[in-house]
Design an enzyme around this catalytic site. Structure first.
Site, PDB file in Angstrom:
ATOM      1  N   TYR A 101      22.157  48.712  52.879  1.00  0.00           N
ATOM      2  CA  TYR A 101      20.863  49.431  52.531  1.00  0.00           C
ATOM      3  C   TYR A 101      21.629  50.826  51.691  1.00  0.00           C
ATOM      4  O   TYR A 101      22.066  51.439  52.270  1.00  0.00           O
ATOM      5  CB  TYR A 101      19.548  50.270  53.224  1.00  0.00           C
ATOM      6  CG  TYR A 101      19.225  48.984  54.098  1.00  0.00           C
ATOM      7  CD1 TYR A 101      17.941  48.520  53.221  1.00  0.00           C
ATOM      8  CD2 TYR A 101      19.244  48.779  54.944  1.00  0.00           C
ATOM      9  CE1 TYR A 101      16.766  47.489  54.067  1.00  0.00           C
ATOM     10  CE2 TYR A 101      18.566  47.536  55.623  1.00  0.00           C
ATOM     11  CZ  TYR A 101      17.987  46.780  55.210  1.00  0.00           C
ATOM     12  OH  TYR A 101      17.343  45.713  55.829  1.00  0.00           O
ATOM     13  N   ARG A 148      12.730  48.170  62.681  1.00  0.00           N
ATOM     14  CA  ARG A 148      14.068  48.671  62.215  1.00  0.00           C
ATOM     15  C   ARG A 148      14.747  50.376  62.808  1.00  0.00           C
ATOM     16  O   ARG A 148      14.829  51.003  62.209  1.00  0.00           O
ATOM     17  CB  ARG A 148      14.243  49.178  60.649  1.00  0.00           C
ATOM     18  CG  ARG A 148      13.091  48.287  59.352  1.00  0.00           C
ATOM     19  CD  ARG A 148      14.343  47.395  59.356  1.00  0.00           C
ATOM     20  NE  ARG A 148      13.743  46.210  58.373  1.00  0.00           N
ATOM     21  CZ  ARG A 148      13.448  44.901  58.951  1.00  0.00           C
ATOM     22  NH1 ARG A 148      12.511  44.689  59.754  1.00  0.00           N
ATOM     23  NH2 ARG A 148      12.987  44.041  57.488  1.00  0.00           N
ATOM     24  N   GLY A 150      14.041  36.840  56.095  1.00  0.00           N
ATOM     25  CA  GLY A 150      12.188  36.220  55.466  1.00  0.00           C
ATOM     26  C   GLY A 150      11.588  35.695  56.421  1.00  0.00           C
ATOM     27  O   GLY A 150      10.344  35.290  56.420  1.00  0.00           O
ATOM     28  N   ASP A 195       8.319  37.172  57.634  1.00  0.00           N
ATOM     29  CA  ASP A 195       7.103  37.535  56.414  1.00  0.00           C
ATOM     30  C   ASP A 195       6.906  36.108  56.410  1.00  0.00           C
ATOM     31  O   ASP A 195       5.533  36.322  56.273  1.00  0.00           O
ATOM     32  CB  ASP A 195       8.482  37.838  55.218  1.00  0.00           C
ATOM     33  CG  ASP A 195       8.843  38.965  55.646  1.00  0.00           C
ATOM     34  OD1 ASP A 195       8.053  40.061  56.828  1.00  0.00           O
ATOM     35  OD2 ASP A 195       9.905  39.495  55.298  1.00  0.00           O
ATOM     36  N   ASP A 197      15.010  36.060  50.392  1.00  0.00           N
ATOM     37  CA  ASP A 197      13.885  36.921  50.881  1.00  0.00           C
ATOM     38  C   ASP A 197      12.829  35.700  50.757  1.00  0.00           C
ATOM     39  O   ASP A 197      12.355  36.084  51.506  1.00  0.00           O
ATOM     40  CB  ASP A 197      13.435  38.427  50.759  1.00  0.00           C
ATOM     41  CG  ASP A 197      14.925  39.345  50.577  1.00  0.00           C
ATOM     42  OD1 ASP A 197      15.769  38.618  51.494  1.00  0.00           O
ATOM     43  OD2 ASP A 197      15.240  40.275  51.484  1.00  0.00           O
TER      44      ASP A 197
END
Length: 323
Positions: free
Chosen positions: A111, A175, A263, A266, A302
Site C-alpha cells: 500500500y 487490517r 475480495g 467481500d 478484487d
C-alpha cells in the site's frame, strides 16, 4: 432548477484506492507492467450491491488528482451515488499494488496510503448525509484503522444510523498493520460491532477479536452484545449463521481453480446482505454469500467476479432447493 436524485437507500463509506495489479507473476520489484483498477473492501461491497440494483451511496475522500478522478468515474460507471465523495486538494489518493499469483495463494499486496485523503476523514464528511432516507448502512473495520478522525467518523456513522432506525451490517475486515496494537484493534472493532444488527467476521478474525475458538461461541459473543444475527465466513467450507433462535452451517461451493482470493469475503458480504435486504431466509442468504464468494475467487481482480442481478438470478435458478 433540476432536482437532485433520490437519496441513497444503502450507505457505505471507506477508502477507495487506485489498484495496480501485476501483469506477470513474481516479485513486485521485478514487475514492469501493471493493470489499473480500483481497490478497497468497502468499495467492493458497494459495487456488488449496486450491481444487484440497490441505490448505493458512497462516502469517501480522494485526492484532487488523476487517481481520484479515475475512482469517481469508475464508481459512477458502476452505478454508485457519489454525492458524498469529496476531493481533497491537500492530500493524495491512496494507491495499492498487488502481485500476480497463479497457484491460488493469497497475493502479496503493498500500500501507498499513509497520509492519504481518506485518512483525513472526520464526522464533518457526513454532515450532508440523509440518514432518514436510508434503509441500510454497511460498515467495515477499515476506516477506523486509518486515523483517529476516521475512527470518529465510523462511530458517528453507526450512531446516526441507529438513531434513524437504519439497519446496520458490520464486517470487521481486519487490517492489523494499520493499528497501533491488537488490543486497540480488538476493543474498537468489538465496540463498533456491538452497534450493528448483522456482524460478518471471518472465522480467524472472530477468533482474534473474541479469544474464542468455535463459530458458535464467536457468534454468541456478538449476540450477547446486541447483534441480531452473526454470519461467519468459513472460506471454502461455506458460512455459519446464528441468531437468537437458530444456528446452522451452509456448505460452500466447490471451485475447480482458485485464481485470486482477494475480495472473496467481500463477495460473501454482498451475497448475505443483499439477500437479507431482499427479504430472503437466513439459509438462502448464507448460500448466496457462498455463491458470490466462490465466483469472486475464480477471476483476477478484487470485484470483477461480482455478478449483476440478471446473472445472479440465472445462477440461483439452477440451484437445488434448500432443505
Amino acid at each position: 432548477m433540476t432536482s437532485r436524485p433520490t437519496p441513497p437507500e444503502i450507505l457505505t463509506f471507506g477508502e477507495a484506492m487506485t489498484l495496480f495489479v501485476a501483469e506477470t507473476p513474481g516479485d513486485l520489484a521485478e514487475v514492469a507492467r501493471f493493470r489499473r483498477g480500483i481497490a478497497g473492501a468497502d468499495t467492493n461491497v458497494a459495487i456488488g450491491l449496486a450491481r444487484l440494483g440497490f441505490h448505493v451511496g458512497w462516502l469517501s475522500r480522494v485526492g484532487d488528482d488523476s487517481f481520484g478522478t479515475y475512482i469517481r468515474r469508475t464508481l459512477e460507471a458502476e452505478g454508485l451515488d457519489c454525492r458524498h465523495l469529496t476531493r481533497d486538494p491537500d492530500h493524495a489518493t491512496g494507491l495499492v499494488f498487488k502481485a500476480r499469483v497463479d497457484d491460488g495463494s493469497d497475493p502479496h499486496v503493498e500500500y501507498v496510503r499513509r497520509g492519504s485523503a481518506a485518512s483525513f476523514f472526520s464526522p464533518a464528511d457526513a454532515q450532508a448525509v440523509d440518514f432518514a432516507a436510508a434503509r441500510h448502512l454497511h460498515a467495515t473495520g477499515i476506516p477506523p484503522a486509518l486515523s483517529a478522525s476516521a475512527r470518529e467518523l465510523a462511530f458517528h456513522m453507526l450512531e446516526r444510523a441507529r438513531t434513524a432506525g437504519v439497519g446496520i451490517s458490520f464486517d470487521p475486515n481486519l487490517r492489523p498493520g494499520l493499528w497501533g496494537s491488537d488490543a486497540e484493534m480488538r476493543d474498537t472493532l468489538n465496540d463498533l460491532a456491538s452497534r450493528a444488527d448483522w456482524v460478518l467476521p471471518g472465522l480467524a478474525e472472530g477468533r482474534r477479536l473474541t479469544g474464542l475458538d468455535s463459530a458458535h461461541d464467536i457468534a454468541g459473543f456478538y449476540l450477547d452484545r446486541g447483534a441480531r444475527a452473526v454470519i461467519i465466513k468459513l472460506g471454502p467450507e461455506g458460512g455459519y449463521y446464528r441468531d437468537a433462535t437458530q444456528h446452522f452451517t451452509i456448505e460452500g461451493f466447490p471451485v475447480a481453480e482458485v485464481i485470486d482470493t482477494v475480495g472473496a469475503g467481500d463477495g460473501f458480504a454482498v451475497g448475505v446482505v443483499s439477500a437479507l435486504l431482499d427479504g430472503l431466509s437466513p439459509r438462502t442468504a448464507v448460500r448466496r454469500g457462498n455463491l458470490i464468494g466462490a465466483r469472486a475467487v475464480q477471476v483476477r481482480g478484487d470485484m470483477e467476479g461480482l455478478p449483476h442481478r440478471a446473472r445472479l438470478t440465472e445462477l440461483e435458478a439452477d440451484l437445488p432447493p434448500l432443505d
